[in-house]
Design a protein around this motif. Structure first.
Motif, PDB file in Angstrom:
ATOM      1  N   THR A 198       0.843  -1.189   0.000  1.00  0.00           N
ATOM      2  CA  THR A 198       0.000   0.000   0.000  1.00  0.00           C
ATOM      3  C   THR A 198       0.883   1.245   0.000  1.00  0.00           C
ATOM      4  N   PRO A 199       0.316   2.421  -0.284  1.00  0.00           N
ATOM      5  CA  PRO A 199       1.142   3.619  -0.472  1.00  0.00           C
ATOM      6  C   PRO A 199       1.928   4.025   0.774  1.00  0.00           C
ATOM      7  N   MET A 200       3.117   4.584   0.526  1.00  0.00           N
ATOM      8  CA  MET A 200       3.946   5.131   1.595  1.00  0.00           C
ATOM      9  C   MET A 200       3.535   6.561   1.943  1.00  0.00           C
ATOM     10  N   MET A 201       2.930   7.271   0.986  1.00  0.00           N
ATOM     11  CA  MET A 201       2.531   8.652   1.206  1.00  0.00           C
ATOM     12  C   MET A 201       1.016   8.744   1.254  1.00  0.00           C
ATOM     13  N   HIS A 202       0.513   9.413   2.289  1.00  0.00           N
ATOM     14  CA  HIS A 202      -0.927   9.542   2.481  1.00  0.00           C
ATOM     15  C   HIS A 202      -1.324  11.016   2.489  1.00  0.00           C
ATOM     16  N   THR A 215       5.926  15.733   3.802  1.00  0.00           N
ATOM     17  CA  THR A 215       6.681  15.989   2.583  1.00  0.00           C
ATOM     18  C   THR A 215       5.769  16.705   1.597  1.00  0.00           C
ATOM     19  N   HIS A 216       6.377  17.408   0.662  1.00  0.00           N
ATOM     20  CA  HIS A 216       5.576  18.172  -0.300  1.00  0.00           C
ATOM     21  C   HIS A 216       5.555  17.453  -1.640  1.00  0.00           C
ATOM     22  N   PHE A 217       4.360  17.234  -2.151  1.00  0.00           N
ATOM     23  CA  PHE A 217       4.149  16.567  -3.436  1.00  0.00           C
ATOM     24  C   PHE A 217       4.066  17.675  -4.495  1.00  0.00           C
ATOM     25  N   ASN A 218       5.159  17.872  -5.233  1.00  0.00           N
ATOM     26  CA  ASN A 218       5.229  19.010  -6.157  1.00  0.00           C
ATOM     27  C   ASN A 218       4.172  18.947  -7.249  1.00  0.00           C
ATOM     28  N   ALA A 219       3.930  17.762  -7.795  1.00  0.00           N
ATOM     29  CA  ALA A 219       2.999  17.644  -8.917  1.00  0.00           C
ATOM     30  C   ALA A 219       1.586  18.062  -8.513  1.00  0.00           C
ATOM     31  N   LEU A 220       1.224  17.814  -7.250  1.00  0.00           N
ATOM     32  CA  LEU A 220      -0.111  18.189  -6.769  1.00  0.00           C
ATOM     33  C   LEU A 220      -0.087  19.476  -5.950  1.00  0.00           C
ATOM     34  N   ASP A 221       1.106  19.989  -5.683  1.00  0.00           N
ATOM     35  CA  ASP A 221       1.295  21.208  -4.903  1.00  0.00           C
ATOM     36  C   ASP A 221       0.540  21.144  -3.580  1.00  0.00           C
ATOM     37  N   ARG A 222       0.768  20.046  -2.847  1.00  0.00           N
ATOM     38  CA  ARG A 222       0.174  19.922  -1.519  1.00  0.00           C
ATOM     39  C   ARG A 222       1.044  19.008  -0.672  1.00  0.00           C
ATOM     40  N   ASP A 223       0.892  19.150   0.633  1.00  0.00           N
ATOM     41  CA  ASP A 223       1.649  18.316   1.559  1.00  0.00           C
ATOM     42  C   ASP A 223       1.023  16.927   1.669  1.00  0.00           C
ATOM     43  N   PHE A 224       1.895  15.938   1.778  1.00  0.00           N
ATOM     44  CA  PHE A 224       1.489  14.563   2.061  1.00  0.00           C
ATOM     45  C   PHE A 224       2.218  14.117   3.326  1.00  0.00           C
ATOM     46  N   TYR A 225       1.717  13.029   3.926  1.00  0.00           N
ATOM     47  CA  TYR A 225       2.331  12.471   5.122  1.00  0.00           C
ATOM     48  C   TYR A 225       2.976  11.126   4.782  1.00  0.00           C
ATOM     49  N   LEU A 226       4.214  10.915   5.274  1.00  0.00           N
ATOM     50  CA  LEU A 226       4.740   9.552   5.249  1.00  0.00           C
ATOM     51  C   LEU A 226       3.895   8.728   6.215  1.00  0.00           C
TER      52      LEU A 226
END
Length: 735
Positions: A198-202, A215-226
């Motif tokens: 399952t995904p590492m980033m939520h 962490t920041h997801f550049n393609a979506l321009d939003r923060d994600f959580y490990l």
């Protein structure tokens, strides 16, 4: 870590021998190598070979040189490979002049290949008599003479590769770890479970109560959580019809490190449709007993192991005990969910457990168990009937909806698994998530977010299911009898290492590259870990004012008892740190601590000007410029015009100013009003609760720990110990 002179000289000589090999036409790092036998295989195959006997059997071996000695025209080399050690019995007449000359440029630690016949010396040593030797990797750093024990732990964890070279028992731990993970996977598959990923980033925090890495997801321009847990994605798969699933993988929690916690850790979560808590109990018993047999050599029906001197009996059916029953034993009276809340608060306070006014009966019961009961459990025990207040993802018990169908598996005072009869009512789940969001709004940075998609999944219908999560690292600790989680992690999290420009220069000197190489300065600038070279010796610091004069000056400009106490406390704590880190300047450290808030009472309405006003007062009292600078450095976050902390003393002040305030606030809430019975565990709870002592800036404390190169747990422990040292049996930290 900067090199000492002896090590540097040895590296220079090894580099010279490397160059000598190259000059002689020998590539010290060739592409090709050949291994046809390992040491252990040869020991087994030729166990009956008589002393002094030769064979015509030709083998190729390779390994690291662990011993090398010459006797005239004979040389003995001990090679260590993955399976053990084998001796090379080198003879000039067999090797020839070219092969014999190679020996002059070999060092301990070099990786060497040898081809020759198997023999046994007259003294009974199984050996290979090489006809050819091949340098496979020239070692440029000497192996340490001693690399074992507590004094070397920091270096051992950081340089695990050297630890593995020097300590065979460490290699055995990690072989067992690999075996345990493999056994778990096979056991689960044999029980009908399917392994998934399952995904590492939520996008939404969920599955546990923990502070995340962001962490920041550049393609979506939003923060994600490990991810902090794999629970919610796995239960979505149960909704989708995959009746038995499990995942072994990494989770990440942005929290402190101690004997049983690492920010990056391995867990296994498993979910089984149409099962419940009893199913998870049987799964756990079978899994742990199987590992005890396969890894520890236990006989079936007598799965007894030893962990840190304690005998752990895993055989038979494991005990299941309600949480309230264990808490009752600890306080000497029966406690239930019907016990008056006021009495539970009294019991907590009597036992030194801080409580919050918004805690209900369930949370108070849990705290009594967690603080007093868990550590008393030795043999495997399923601690059951957790209050709903501390179990947001578990089903309520039908007979008492204030409790949940949950257990934690506790062995030797530590939790190894957490299991639920999984909540599958979408309306109930939505309400629980809403409670978590409310907790987050009240300052709980470990609370979960509202996961709309997960509730939507439940609305399609999830069958009754049992679910469980295991801490793999702790399981490895248990079965390998290791005291700390770092001992079972190949690369545990470590504070940054200090590297100097000289260290870099020693590595890049003489390097030949195809393109233009960066300068040492450019490399140092590219690395955040590179620091200036250490000073030749400690800098003598002169305050210009002694302790008594500092206390008098503080009292002249401060009249509130708290400010006077705080100055004296910080001064005493600073002295304790100085006695370890900079004993020659202990007086200076203490004066800095006493006077660091000299102007606060008179100018509290101007945080930017804090310590700026103090400078004139200090100079008028005869203080040195070093003292003025040190005091001003601790307010550099509010006023960037002030000097930033640079000296160790300034960094410690930056840290303990806020932290002693937080500890003091926590201590006066305790029945004893003393720091002497205060523990890191209690401080960590207060630190996480932003509502408690809200004026103590947690970010400053975190930044200070980073400045000092310490983990939060280490900083907490050091500061508490320092406060204990200056306040043996009195309430020093506030009224």
């Amino acid at each position: 870590m900067a090199e000492n002179a002896t090590t540097t000289d040895e590296r220079s000589m090894r580099r010279a021998r490397r160059q000598a090999l190259i000059d002689a036409g020998v590539n010290p790092y060739p592409i090709a190598s050949e291994v046809t036998a390992h040491a252990a295989e040869l020991d087994e195959k030729y166990a009956e070979l008589a002393d002094g006997a030769d064979t015509e059997d030709v083998v190729s071996v390779a390994g690291r040189i662990r011993a090398l000695r010459k006797q005239g025209k004979v040389a003995f080399i001990v090679l260590e490979d993955v399976s053990g050690s084998i001796q090379l019995f080198c003879r000039h007449d067999v090797l020839g002049d070219e092969g014999w000359a190679l020996l002059a440029n070999l060092d301990l630690g070099d990786i060497l290949g040898a081809t020759g016949t198997v023999m046994r010396t007259r003294r009974g040593q199984l050996s290979v008599s090489p006809t050819s030797l091949t340098v496979l990797s020239k070692s440029l750093r000497p192996l340490p003479e001693k690399f074992h024990g507590l004094t070397d732990r920091e270096v051992r964890y950081r340089q695990r590769y050297v630890d593995l070279i020097m300590n065979p028992e460490v290699r055995d731990v990690f072989r067992k770890r690999s075996q345990i993970v493999s056994l778990i996977r096979r056991y689960m598959e044999a029980d009908g479970y399917m392994e998934v990923e399952t995904p590492m980033m939520h996008a939404i925090l969920g599955g546990a109560n923990a502070k995340p890495f962001v962490t920041h997801f550049n393609a979506l321009d939003r923060d994600f959580y490990l991810r902090i847990a794999t629970e919610l994605p796995l239960k979505r798969l149960i909704v989708g019809g995959l009746e038995r699933v499990f995942e072994i993988g990494r989770n990440f929690r942005n929290e402190g490190m101690d004997l049983t916690h690492n920010p990056e850790f391995t867990s296994m979560e498993a979910y089984c449709a149409y099962s419940d808590l009893e199913g998870m109990k049987r799964l756990s018993e079978g899994l742990f007993k199987m590992i005890a047999r396969e890894v520890c050599g236990c006989e079936e029906g007598h799965e007894v192991i030893t962990y840190q001197g304690q005998q752990i009996d895993m055989s038979g059916t494991w005990a299941s005990r309600p949480l309230s029953e264990i808490a009752s034993e600890c306080v000497g009276e029966e406690l239930t969910m019907d016990t008056p809340i006021e009495h539970l608060r009294e019991l907590c306070e009597k036992n030194g457990i801080e409580v919050q006014p918004n805690w209900g009966v369930g949370k108070l019961l849990f705290e009594l168990y967690d603080e007093l009961g868990e550590k008393t459990i030795v043999n495997p025990t399923f601690v059951c009937d957790y209050p709903e207040e501390v179990s947001p993802l578990s089903k309520r018990k039908a007979e008492d909806p204030r409790l949940t169908d949950r257990f934690e598996l506790v062995i030797a005072g530590h939790e190894y698994a957490n299991a639920f009869s999984e909540l599958n009512d979408p309306v109930d789940q939505a309400g629980r998530f809403a409670e978590q969001v409310a907790a987050k709004g009240m300052g709980d940075d470990e609370a979960m977010g509202y996961d709309y998609d997960y509730v939507r999944a439940l609305e399609y219908g999830m069958p009754p299911a049992g679910g469980i999560g295991y801490g793999i690292d702790r399981m490895v600790m248990l079965f390998c009898d290791q005291p700390a989680i770092r001992d079972v992690l190949l690369f545990p999290a470590m504070k940054p290492e200090t590297i100097t420009k000289a260290d870099i220069e020693a590595q890049v000197a003489g390097a030949v590259t195809d393109n233009a190489a960066a300068s040492v300065d450019a490399i140092a600038e590219d690395s955040e870990k590179v620091a200036a070279a250490a000073a030749e010796g400690p800098v003598a610091l002169v305050a210009g004012i002694d302790r008594d004069a500092a206390l008098a000056l503080l009292a002249e400009h401060n009249h509130e008892e708290f400010h006077l106490e705080h100055g004296e406390t910080v001064g005493g704590v600073m002295r304790q740190f100085a006695l370890e880190l900079d004993p020659e300047n202990a007086d200076f450290w203490e004066v800095v601590g006493i006077l660091h808030d000299l102007d606060w009472e008179e100018h509290a309405d101007d945080p930017v000007g804090h310590t700026v006003y103090a400078a004139d007062l200090l100079r008028a009292a005869g203080a040195s410029e070093e003292l003025v600078r040190a005091i001003q450095s601790h307010n550099s976050m509010n006023n960037p015009e002030l000097p930033a902390p640079e000296l160790p003393m300034e960094k410690v002040l930056f840290d303990v100013d806020e932290l002693t305030g937080l500890i003091g606030a926590a201590v006066i809430m305790r029945p004893s009003k003393s720091v002497m019975d205060f523990e890191v565990k209690s401080l960590k709870k207060k630190f996480k609760d932003k509502r408690f002592a809200a004026g103590c800036n947690r970010d400053v404390i975190r930044q200070g720990a980073e400045l000092c190169g310490w983990e939060l747990d280490e900083l907490f422990s050091r500061t508490i110990d320092a406060m204990k040292a200056i306040a043996a049996d009195r309430d020093t930290f506030g009224k």
